[in-house]
Design an enzyme around this catalytic site. Structure first.
Site, PDB file in Angstrom:
ATOM      1  N   ASP A  88       3.778   5.293  -9.389  1.00  0.00           N
ATOM      2  CA  ASP A  88       4.740   5.649  -8.367  1.00  0.00           C
ATOM      3  C   ASP A  88       4.032   6.598  -7.400  1.00  0.00           C
ATOM      4  O   ASP A  88       3.142   7.344  -7.810  1.00  0.00           O
ATOM      5  CB  ASP A  88       5.948   6.348  -8.998  1.00  0.00           C
ATOM      6  CG  ASP A  88       6.872   6.926  -7.945  1.00  0.00           C
ATOM      7  OD1 ASP A  88       7.411   6.149  -7.144  1.00  0.00           O
ATOM      8  OD2 ASP A  88       7.028   8.163  -7.915  1.00  0.00           O
ATOM      9  N   ASP A 109       7.520   9.775 -12.173  1.00  0.00           N
ATOM     10  CA  ASP A 109       8.074  11.097 -12.465  1.00  0.00           C
ATOM     11  C   ASP A 109       9.539  11.228 -12.096  1.00  0.00           C
ATOM     12  O   ASP A 109      10.178  12.212 -12.439  1.00  0.00           O
ATOM     13  CB  ASP A 109       7.282  12.185 -11.725  1.00  0.00           C
ATOM     14  CG  ASP A 109       7.685  12.286 -10.261  1.00  0.00           C
ATOM     15  OD1 ASP A 109       7.863  11.221  -9.631  1.00  0.00           O
ATOM     16  OD2 ASP A 109       7.830  13.409  -9.766  1.00  0.00           O
ATOM     17  N   ASP A 135      12.232   6.019 -11.404  1.00  0.00           N
ATOM     18  CA  ASP A 135      11.153   5.381 -12.163  1.00  0.00           C
ATOM     19  C   ASP A 135      11.577   5.022 -13.585  1.00  0.00           C
ATOM     20  O   ASP A 135      10.862   4.295 -14.271  1.00  0.00           O
ATOM     21  CB  ASP A 135       9.935   6.311 -12.242  1.00  0.00           C
ATOM     22  CG  ASP A 135       9.401   6.668 -10.870  1.00  0.00           C
ATOM     23  OD1 ASP A 135       9.388   5.781 -10.004  1.00  0.00           O
ATOM     24  OD2 ASP A 135       9.014   7.831 -10.661  1.00  0.00           O
TER      25      ASP A 135
END
Length: 734
Positions: A434, A629, A633
């Site tokens: 991400d 994080d 996600d």
């Protein structure tokens, strides 16, 4: 009255059931196979959550029939009640109580057995201390073995029960049948080598394995908290506008079509459409987008996002389980449940090894009885076979390496959930990052300005009165550069467009280009080129104008974390492909990817798109590790073969992941994969040594060339080899 699935909900075609009695991945596979054999039933069983998702056709069996089929295999079913977290806590507490009993008594048993082997009192002490370990701490293993025996199957519980009962039972038999002989020998100052006992062996085996089960119970309990934490992130109350009055009500009672008011700083209570007002909304918790999104009349807003600087009046369009937040929670649950349970290598071996050992022991007893004609002559070599086959080292093979490997990982800021994770990590060939908060710092900062030399000073002065994150980044950047920020008057924020203020008698405008143009400000061509250059770098650009002209631009960006490039290069050295998923625009995503050498980019995606991209990679045959994080996600972390959460992120991401990087250091991704591979390799080596000694010695025991004491020594030697090999992981440096 028989309780049927139809009785539970005639309209439901999919049910969640709690599965009781599972102790390993092979248990989940066995229950799933049993359910899928029933007519009209399609089931998926998740060992981690202890649940089965059952899909029913029209002629589905009664619940009692399903339950009886599963009970015949040694397990149980019940209609799901939302008590999973409490059940995991009860399981964790139960294993902790067994640990408190097992470890002190096992250590004490080993101490007295080794220090005073020829003392009668020490033998009594060993017997008295080993008994509660065997039958209290070891009860779940004994019960599990009995359950498997009923269905003519075997797993790790069977090996543990057979081995520990053989050592314990033989020791009890020898102890009580040779009391007089031993006492007489002790009075003459002589020990009796033929009366060696194995109480310490059974106690230590159970103590180690109980520790492993407690660690496993903790991991399962934490995994089940992800969805609960996610749903808790939503708003608790809503401001309802009705009959010219404003009422504050619990968000659970809000209905579609209700008109709601959202003040600055409040969470949007449900998904809706803006009817009045304009504001910047922080959607980072859902989309990962670091820049707040401007919302005005007609735009959609999502529940649990944060309204930053304007008053919004919205119409509720989706509530309850239909909101974006609830859909993400559902995605996490589905992704976790869809993971195929991994059958542990020890259980696979046990299914073959246990019957073979039983057969050898039985043949040994029969052969010696036919040769010698006495029960004792037949019993000693048969027991030697069982003891030499006792899974002491096998039982230590996984937990010993896991404890040392995870302990070393914890020292390095890497938290690994369990053995299945190690097995998955060794095959990872694609790592998906991400962007926001993972590859980048997750906060905006001033990176550059262009145009008139007074641009930054005037922009910071005008923005000083704004709470907008980008405004705060401009002000902080000016202060870092030693720029004096003059006081501003007549400050006014135009939501979604920019701000205006009087600075030293000069009216200053800061915001989007369209904002300045609407106010009659001229835009210089040369300045346009500077803005285009900054935007090409992936920066977010804002214009600054005064005295009727746009005289400068300021650029803010979410900067890369230190060590990002080095981490990507190290992954490439491991022959791992690197991809990036982001909610940001494509230009920003590709700019970041180009800086660090990422192989592929998927930009402008929502949480469900991230899950789909992970699934697409898996469909290509890739073994995917996802690093993230944020809340958004969570589903992708759960869907990936290996989920890795940056520990500085949200609880939901951490709970949905398999590995947590506590320090937020991207180099930890590389170290985690290397450590996982090294630890799993150590487990395989341990299993080889565990079987190597024992299997080689079984024929000797069967031929009567090993008495139980020598068999125990060989068993101990294999355990020492396993522990020594595991301790090498303490030197791992990454």
């Amino acid at each position: 009255m028989s309780e049927t699935l139809e009785d539970t909900s005639k309209a439901v075609r999919e049910l969640r059931l709690d599965v009781l009695g599972m102790t390993c991945g092979s248990c989940a596979a066995r229950v799933e196979k049993t359910l899928n054999k029933q007519p009209g039933v399609e089931a998926s069983v998740n060992f981690a959550t202890g649940e089965a998702v059952v899909r029913l056709e029209e002629a589905a069996p009664a619940f009692d029939e399903l339950r009886e089929a599963v009970k015949a295999r040694g397990y149980d079913l019940r209609l799901h009640v939302d008590e999973a977290e409490e059940a995991h806590k009860r399981e964790e507490r139960a294993w902790l109580r067994r640990l408190v009993v097992a470890w002190p008594l096992a250590i004490a048993t080993m101490a007295v057995s080794m220090a005073w082997p020829d003392e009668l009192w020490s033998r009594w002490a060993a017997f008295l201390m080993a008994t509660p370990v065997q039958f209290y701490a070891g009860w779940p293993f004994l019960k599990g073995a009995a359950v498997r025996a009923r269905s003519f199957t075997a797993n790790m519980d069977t090996l543990i029960a057979v081995g520990t009962l053989a050592a314990y039972g033989y020791s009890v038999w020898v102890f009580f049948t040779t009391l007089d002989t031993f006492r007489a020998g002790a009075e003459m100052g002589m020990g009796d080598a033929n009366t060696h006992l194995y109480f310490e062996s059974s106690a230590v085996i159970i103590a180690f394995l109980a520790l492993g089960r407690w660690l496993e119970a903790r991991a399962k309990g934490r995994a089940s908290q992800a969805i609960k934490r996610l749903l808790e992130m939503g708003a608790k109350d809503a401001r309802v506008l009705r009959n010219d009055k404003e009422l504050k009500v619990p968000v659970d009672v809000v209905k579609v079509g209700w008109i709601l008011k959202v003040l600055p700083g409040e969470k949007v209570p449900v998904d809706g459409r803006v009817l009045e007002g304009a504001s910047a909304v922080d959607e980072s918790m859902l989309t990962g987008e670091s820049v707040p999104v401007e919302k005005t009349v007609g735009d959609e807003v999502a529940g649990a996002t944060v309204n930053l600087d304007g008053v919004l009046v919205i119409e509720a369009t989706r509530v309850g389980e239909d909101t974006a937040l609830a859909q993400i929670a559902r995605l996490v649950a589905e992704a976790q449940g869809s993971k195929a349970p991994i059958q542990r290598l020890a259980d696979q071996v046990a299914g073959i090894f246990v019957p073979v050992v039983f057969g050898i022991a039985a043949l040994t007893a029969i052969a010696w009885y036919l040769v010698d004609g006495t029960v004792e002559a037949a019993l000693v070599p048969a027991v030697s076979v069982l003891i030499i086959a006792c899974p002491c080292a096998l039982g230590l093979a996984t937990p010993a390496a896991l404890m040392v490997g995870t302990g070393r990982g914890a020292q390095m800021g890497i938290l690994i959930r369990g053995a299945e994770i190690l097995e998955r990590s060794r095959s990872v060939n694609t790592v998906v990052f991400d962007k926001t908060g993972t590859l980048t710092e997750g906060r905006m900062r001033l990176v550059e300005m262009a145009g008139d030399g007074r641009t930054l000073a005037l922009a910071a002065a005008a923005e000083a009165g704004s709470e907008h994150p980008i405004a705060q980044a401009v002000v902080a950047g000016a202060r870092e550069r030693g720029v004096e920020i003059a006081p501003a008057q007549a400050f006014r924020s135009v939501a979604g467009r920019g701000v205006r203020a009087a600075v030293n008698g000069v009216e200053v405008l800061v915001g989007r280009r369209v904002f300045l143009e609407d106010e009659g400000v001229r835009v210089d061509t040369a300045l346009e080129a500077e803005a285009a250059r900054l935007e090409a770098q992936g920066d977010t650009v804002f214009w600054v104008g005064w005295d009727g002209a746009a005289r400068g631009v300021v650029a803010v960006a979410d900067g890369l974390k230190g060590g990002a490039r080095e981490a990507i290069d190290a992954l490439h050295d491991l022959d791992i492909e690197v991809a990036m998923l982001t909610g940001d625009n494509r230009r920003t995503g590709e700019a970041i990817a180009g800086q660090v050498g990422i192989d592929r980019v998927l930009a402008e995606v929502h949480p469900e798109d991230k899950v789909d991209e992970v699934k697409r990679l898996q469909a290509e045959g890739r073994v995917v590790a996802m690093v993230g994080d944020g809340i958004n996600d969570g589903p992708a972390l759960a869907q990936a073969d290996l989920g890795m959460a940056i520990g500085t992120g949200t609880d939901v991401a951490i709970e949905a992941s398999d590995i947590t990087l506590m320090k937020g250091d991207l180099g930890g991704v590389v170290r985690a994969i290397r450590l996982s591979r090294r630890t799993f390799a150590t487990i395989k080596q341990n299993l080889f040594w565990a079987f190597g000694y024992n299997v080689a010695a079984i024929p000797l025991a069967a031929l009567g060339l090993l008495n139980p004491m020598i068999a125990g020594a060989a068993m101990a030697l294999s355990s020492v080899s396993v522990l020594t090999n595991s301790l090498r992981l303490r030197r791992f440096q990454g």
